[in-house]
Design a protein around this motif. Structure first.
Motif, PDB file in Angstrom:
ATOM      1  N   ALA A   2      -4.921  -4.954   9.037  1.00 37.60           N
ATOM      2  CA  ALA A   2      -4.901  -5.579  10.369  1.00 37.60           C
ATOM      3  C   ALA A   2      -6.287  -6.144  10.697  1.00 37.60           C
ATOM      4  CB  ALA A   2      -4.464  -4.562  11.419  1.00 37.60           C
ATOM      5  N   GLY A   3      -7.337  -5.424  10.316  1.00 39.74           N
ATOM      6  CA  GLY A   3      -8.694  -5.944  10.476  1.00 39.74           C
ATOM      7  C   GLY A   3      -9.006  -6.425  11.886  1.00 39.74           C
ATOM      8  N   GLY A   4      -8.506  -5.712  12.902  1.00 41.67           N
ATOM      9  CA  GLY A   4      -8.810  -6.088  14.288  1.00 41.67           C
ATOM     10  C   GLY A   4      -7.873  -7.132  14.870  1.00 41.67           C
ATOM     11  N   ASP A   5      -6.870  -7.534  14.113  1.00 43.15           N
ATOM     12  CA  ASP A   5      -5.897  -8.519  14.626  1.00 43.15           C
ATOM     13  C   ASP A   5      -4.642  -7.809  15.150  1.00 43.15           C
ATOM     14  OD1 ASP A   5      -7.500 -10.635  13.809  1.00 43.15           O
ATOM     15  OD2 ASP A   5      -6.586 -10.685  11.812  1.00 43.15           O
ATOM     16  N   PRO A   6      -3.884  -8.460  16.036  1.00 42.97           N
ATOM     17  CA  PRO A   6      -2.590  -7.891  16.417  1.00 42.97           C
ATOM     18  C   PRO A   6      -1.627  -7.977  15.233  1.00 42.97           C
ATOM     19  CG  PRO A   6      -2.840 -10.089  17.339  1.00 42.97           C
ATOM     20  CD  PRO A   6      -4.139  -9.760  16.666  1.00 42.97           C
ATOM     21  N   VAL A   7      -0.653  -7.054  15.194  1.00 38.86           N
ATOM     22  CA  VAL A   7       0.312  -7.062  14.081  1.00 38.86           C
ATOM     23  C   VAL A   7       1.732  -6.883  14.597  1.00 38.86           C
ATOM     24  CG1 VAL A   7      -1.157  -6.232  12.196  1.00 38.86           C
ATOM     25  CG2 VAL A   7      -0.114  -4.581  13.748  1.00 38.86           C
ATOM     26  N   ALA A   8       2.655  -7.550  13.917  1.00 40.49           N
ATOM     27  CA  ALA A   8       4.073  -7.291  14.176  1.00 40.49           C
ATOM     28  C   ALA A   8       4.480  -6.158  13.246  1.00 40.49           C
ATOM     29  CB  ALA A   8       4.903  -8.539  13.880  1.00 40.49           C
ATOM     30  N   VAL A   9       5.348  -5.259  13.737  1.00 42.33           N
ATOM     31  CA  VAL A   9       5.880  -4.194  12.881  1.00 42.33           C
ATOM     32  C   VAL A   9       7.394  -4.361  12.815  1.00 42.33           C
ATOM     33  CG1 VAL A   9       6.090  -1.706  12.504  1.00 42.33           C
ATOM     34  CG2 VAL A   9       4.034  -2.622  13.589  1.00 42.33           C
ATOM     35  N   LEU A  10       7.901  -4.481  11.579  1.00 43.10           N
ATOM     36  CA  LEU A  10       9.351  -4.616  11.383  1.00 43.10           C
ATOM     37  C   LEU A  10       9.788  -3.415  10.555  1.00 43.10           C
ATOM     38  CD1 LEU A  10       7.909  -7.684  10.924  1.00 43.10           C
ATOM     39  CD2 LEU A  10      10.303  -8.347  11.003  1.00 43.10           C
ATOM     40  N   ILE A  38       0.875  -1.174   0.000  1.00 38.47           N
ATOM     41  CA  ILE A  38       0.000   0.000   0.000  1.00 38.47           C
ATOM     42  C   ILE A  38       0.909   1.220   0.000  1.00 38.47           C
ATOM     43  CG2 ILE A  38      -0.235   0.208   2.519  1.00 38.47           C
ATOM     44  CD1 ILE A  38      -3.221   0.860   2.025  1.00 38.47           C
ATOM     45  N   ARG A  39       0.443   2.301  -0.651  1.00 39.54           N
ATOM     46  CA  ARG A  39       1.270   3.508  -0.673  1.00 39.54           C
ATOM     47  C   ARG A  39       0.872   4.474   0.435  1.00 39.54           C
ATOM     48  NH1 ARG A  39       2.827   6.056  -6.504  1.00 39.54           N
ATOM     49  NH2 ARG A  39       4.203   4.379  -7.178  1.00 39.54           N
ATOM     50  N   GLN A  40       1.874   5.009   1.094  1.00 38.04           N
ATOM     51  CA  GLN A  40       1.663   6.129   2.012  1.00 38.04           C
ATOM     52  C   GLN A  40       1.782   7.373   1.124  1.00 38.04           C
ATOM     53  OE1 GLN A  40       4.781   6.624   4.918  1.00 38.04           O
ATOM     54  NE2 GLN A  40       3.566   7.964   6.216  1.00 38.04           N
ATOM     55  N   LYS A  41       0.693   8.087   0.947  1.00 32.04           N
ATOM     56  CA  LYS A  41       0.698   9.146  -0.083  1.00 32.04           C
ATOM     57  C   LYS A  41       1.500  10.368   0.325  1.00 32.04           C
ATOM     58  CE  LYS A  41      -3.436   7.510  -2.358  1.00 32.04           C
ATOM     59  NZ  LYS A  41      -3.911   6.529  -1.379  1.00 32.04           N
ATOM     60  N   GLU A  42       1.548  10.633   1.634  1.00 30.65           N
ATOM     61  CA  GLU A  42       2.394  11.729   2.137  1.00 30.65           C
ATOM     62  C   GLU A  42       3.255  11.151   3.239  1.00 30.65           C
ATOM     63  OE1 GLU A  42       0.650  15.928   2.645  1.00 30.65           O
ATOM     64  OE2 GLU A  42      -1.043  14.559   2.863  1.00 30.65           O
ATOM     65  N   ILE A  43       4.515  11.537   3.257  1.00 28.99           N
ATOM     66  CA  ILE A  43       5.453  10.938   4.226  1.00 28.99           C
ATOM     67  C   ILE A  43       5.350  11.721   5.533  1.00 28.99           C
ATOM     68  CG2 ILE A  43       7.845  10.162   4.536  1.00 28.99           C
ATOM     69  CD1 ILE A  43       6.231   9.031   2.085  1.00 28.99           C
ATOM     70  N   LEU A  44       4.373  11.320   6.332  1.00 31.26           N
ATOM     71  CA  LEU A  44       4.056  12.106   7.536  1.00 31.26           C
ATOM     72  C   LEU A  44       4.583  11.472   8.817  1.00 31.26           C
ATOM     73  CD1 LEU A  44       0.374  13.147   6.650  1.00 31.26           C
ATOM     74  CD2 LEU A  44       2.477  14.476   6.372  1.00 31.26           C
ATOM     75  N   GLY A  45       5.371  10.411   8.690  1.00 29.87           N
ATOM     76  CA  GLY A  45       5.956   9.805   9.886  1.00 29.87           C
ATOM     77  C   GLY A  45       5.615   8.324  10.014  1.00 29.87           C
ATOM     78  N   LEU A  46       6.370   7.638  10.869  1.00 31.02           N
ATOM     79  CA  LEU A  46       6.211   6.184  11.040  1.00 31.02           C
ATOM     80  C   LEU A  46       4.812   5.826  11.547  1.00 31.02           C
ATOM     81  CD1 LEU A  46       7.483   3.377  11.039  1.00 31.02           C
ATOM     82  CD2 LEU A  46       8.512   3.891  13.249  1.00 31.02           C
ATOM     83  N   GLY A  47       4.273   6.652  12.467  1.00 30.71           N
ATOM     84  CA  GLY A  47       2.928   6.384  12.992  1.00 30.71           C
ATOM     85  C   GLY A  47       1.899   6.443  11.872  1.00 30.71           C
ATOM     86  N   HIS A  48       2.034   7.437  11.020  1.00 29.72           N
ATOM     87  CA  HIS A  48       1.121   7.600   9.883  1.00 29.72           C
ATOM     88  C   HIS A  48       1.276   6.419   8.912  1.00 29.72           C
ATOM     89  CE1 HIS A  48      -0.075   9.414   5.927  1.00 29.72           C
ATOM     90  NE2 HIS A  48      -1.091   9.801   6.664  1.00 29.72           N
ATOM     91  N   ALA A  49       2.523   5.949   8.739  1.00 29.94           N
ATOM     92  CA  ALA A  49       2.762   4.790   7.857  1.00 29.94           C
ATOM     93  C   ALA A  49       2.032   3.557   8.402  1.00 29.94           C
ATOM     94  CB  ALA A  49       4.262   4.518   7.739  1.00 29.94           C
ATOM     95  N   VAL A  50       2.163   3.326   9.706  1.00 31.16           N
ATOM     96  CA  VAL A  50       1.516   2.140  10.305  1.00 31.16           C
ATOM     97  C   VAL A  50      -0.006   2.254  10.214  1.00 31.16           C
ATOM     98  CG1 VAL A  50       1.172   0.888  12.494  1.00 31.16           C
ATOM     99  CG2 VAL A  50       3.477   1.579  11.806  1.00 31.16           C
ATOM    100  N   LEU A  51      -0.513   3.482  10.332  1.00 32.50           N
ATOM    101  CA  LEU A  51      -1.968   3.691  10.255  1.00 32.50           C
ATOM    102  C   LEU A  51      -2.539   3.256   8.899  1.00 32.50           C
ATOM    103  CD1 LEU A  51      -4.492   4.736  11.680  1.00 32.50           C
ATOM    104  CD2 LEU A  51      -3.827   7.061  11.037  1.00 32.50           C
ATOM    105  N   GLN A  52      -1.718   3.292   7.858  1.00 31.79           N
ATOM    106  CA  GLN A  52      -2.172   2.861   6.518  1.00 31.79           C
ATOM    107  C   GLN A  52      -2.547   1.372   6.524  1.00 31.79           C
ATOM    108  OE1 GLN A  52      -2.419   5.595   4.501  1.00 31.79           O
ATOM    109  NE2 GLN A  52      -1.510   6.486   6.349  1.00 31.79           N
ATOM    110  N   ALA A  53      -2.121   0.645   7.567  1.00 26.73           N
ATOM    111  CA  ALA A  53      -2.354  -0.803   7.622  1.00 26.73           C
ATOM    112  C   ALA A  53      -3.595  -1.174   8.431  1.00 26.73           C
ATOM    113  CB  ALA A  53      -1.124  -1.491   8.225  1.00 26.73           C
ATOM    114  N   LYS A  54      -4.424  -0.185   8.757  1.00 25.79           N
ATOM    115  CA  LYS A  54      -5.582  -0.458   9.633  1.00 25.79           C
ATOM    116  C   LYS A  54      -6.516  -1.524   9.026  1.00 25.79           C
ATOM    117  CE  LYS A  54      -9.466   1.739  11.886  1.00 25.79           C
ATOM    118  NZ  LYS A  54     -10.342   2.889  11.958  1.00 25.79           N
ATOM    119  N   THR A  55      -6.840  -1.366   7.740  1.00 25.13           N
ATOM    120  CA  THR A  55      -7.750  -2.332   7.103  1.00 25.13           C
ATOM    121  C   THR A  55      -7.096  -3.702   7.013  1.00 25.13           C
ATOM    122  OG1 THR A  55      -8.598  -0.505   5.811  1.00 25.13           O
ATOM    123  CG2 THR A  55      -9.185  -2.705   5.054  1.00 25.13           C
TER     124      THR A  55
END
Ligand code: UTP
Length: 294
Positions: free
Chosen positions: A121-129, A102-119
């Protein structure tokens, strides 16, 4: 406790610390001898039991997508040339895991990048590397060490190491208390602390496992240090509400977003490399003996 089967690899950052190498080339594809950094990271996730990976990319980073795709022209050339080992490796990369992008359309920070993965994750826990942190471990992969802690304690987990005062000012400092061996509770954290704000010299280095609640917290997170939406600001709220676990992991981390980290990774991996290890050792011995260290 829900098993952790999904991982996110944020790889959308601009890599300004290693320009000009990263002007056109994603830093996540910088090679460590003969393998791009991000492939080590995907392999670590797969060896940790991860089944689905979402890589966060951005404009100009499509080479990452190509790296994990099939390559029919190259494959047929290798087959015709009888280069069967290389052919196997090229095919293997494309079938390592179920990888989506998925593309992060604006480089607004690592938190914003992880937020792009909300769908995803679909309510599951996720590992972030983190896409520029390669961590090599002789025993259990570091991502698995963190997943084990998540499944044992039922809380979000961060991978940590003690660093120098100079380094902690650039990283995230954690308030920790030992539970046992290399496992700590973490009750607070602060990104890029001033000297008087340092909570401890334990810093998060490149890996975490996050519960589903992180996405709500990220949605509420305002830009912090450096004007970026910081993942650690959302994690700090998680720490203060339900606590997190910090694992002083067993492994060596190479920061591929940093010139020295890139060189350490190359030299140490070359020394262990089955094909060039011996020759490189001899070369290094000669080189070192010719250096005047005075
Ligand atoms: P860094 O802060 O090390 O990456 O983020 P950066 O922004 O590329 O670094 P410099 O300071 O400009 O050199 C750690 C990881 O998070 C990703 C990066 O690609 C890196 O793998 N990241 C960072 C994103 O995906 N999106 C962002 O907005 C920021």
């Amino acid at each position: 406790m829900q098993k952790v089967k999904k991982a996110i690899i944020p790889a959308a950052g601009l890599g300004t610390r290693v320009l000009p190498a990263t002007k056109a080339m994603p830093k996540e594809l910088l090679p460590i001898v003969d393998k791009p950094a991000i492939q080590y990271i995907v392999e670590e996730a797969v060896a940790s039991g991860i089944e689905d990976i979402l890589i966060i990319t951005s404009r100009g980073k499509d080479l990452i997508v190509d790296h994990f795709d099939r390559s029919p022209e190259l494959e047929s050339r290798l087959e015709k040339g009888g280069k069967l080992e290389a052919l196997e490796e090229v095919k293997r990369i494309a079938s390592l895991c179920n990888i989506s992008f998925i593309r992060q359309k604006e480089i607004l920070g690592l938190g914003h990048a992880v937020l792009q993965a909300k769908t995803f994750a679909g309510g599951d826990p996720v590992a972030v590397l983190y896409g520029d942190d390669v961590i090599m471990s002789e025993r259990k992969p570091v991502c698995r060490q963190l997943i084990d802690a998540y499944e044992t304690y039922g809380k979000g987990v961060v991978g940590v190491k003690e660093v120098s005062t100079e380094q902690i000012l650039k990283y995230c400092s954690l308030a920790v208390e030992k539970i046992k061996d290399n496992i700590y509770t973490c009750s607070d954290m602060i990104e890029k602390p001033r000297k008087e704000e340092i909570l401890s010299h334990f810093a998060i280095l490149g890996r975490c496992v996050l519960p589903p609640e992180i996405f709500q917290l990220l949605e509420e997170t305002q830009p912090g240090a450096g004007g970026e939406i910081q993942l650690t600001d959302a994690m700090a709220r998680l720490c203060r509400s339900e606590g997190m676990i910090a694992v002083d992991f067993d492994g060596k981390r190479y920061d591929m977003g940093n010139k020295l980290g890139i060189m350490e990774a190359a030299v140490e991996t070359a020394l262990r490399h089955p094909e060039i290890g011996k020759e490189f050792r001899d070369y290094l011995k000669n080189l070192v003996s010719s250096i005047d260290f005075s």
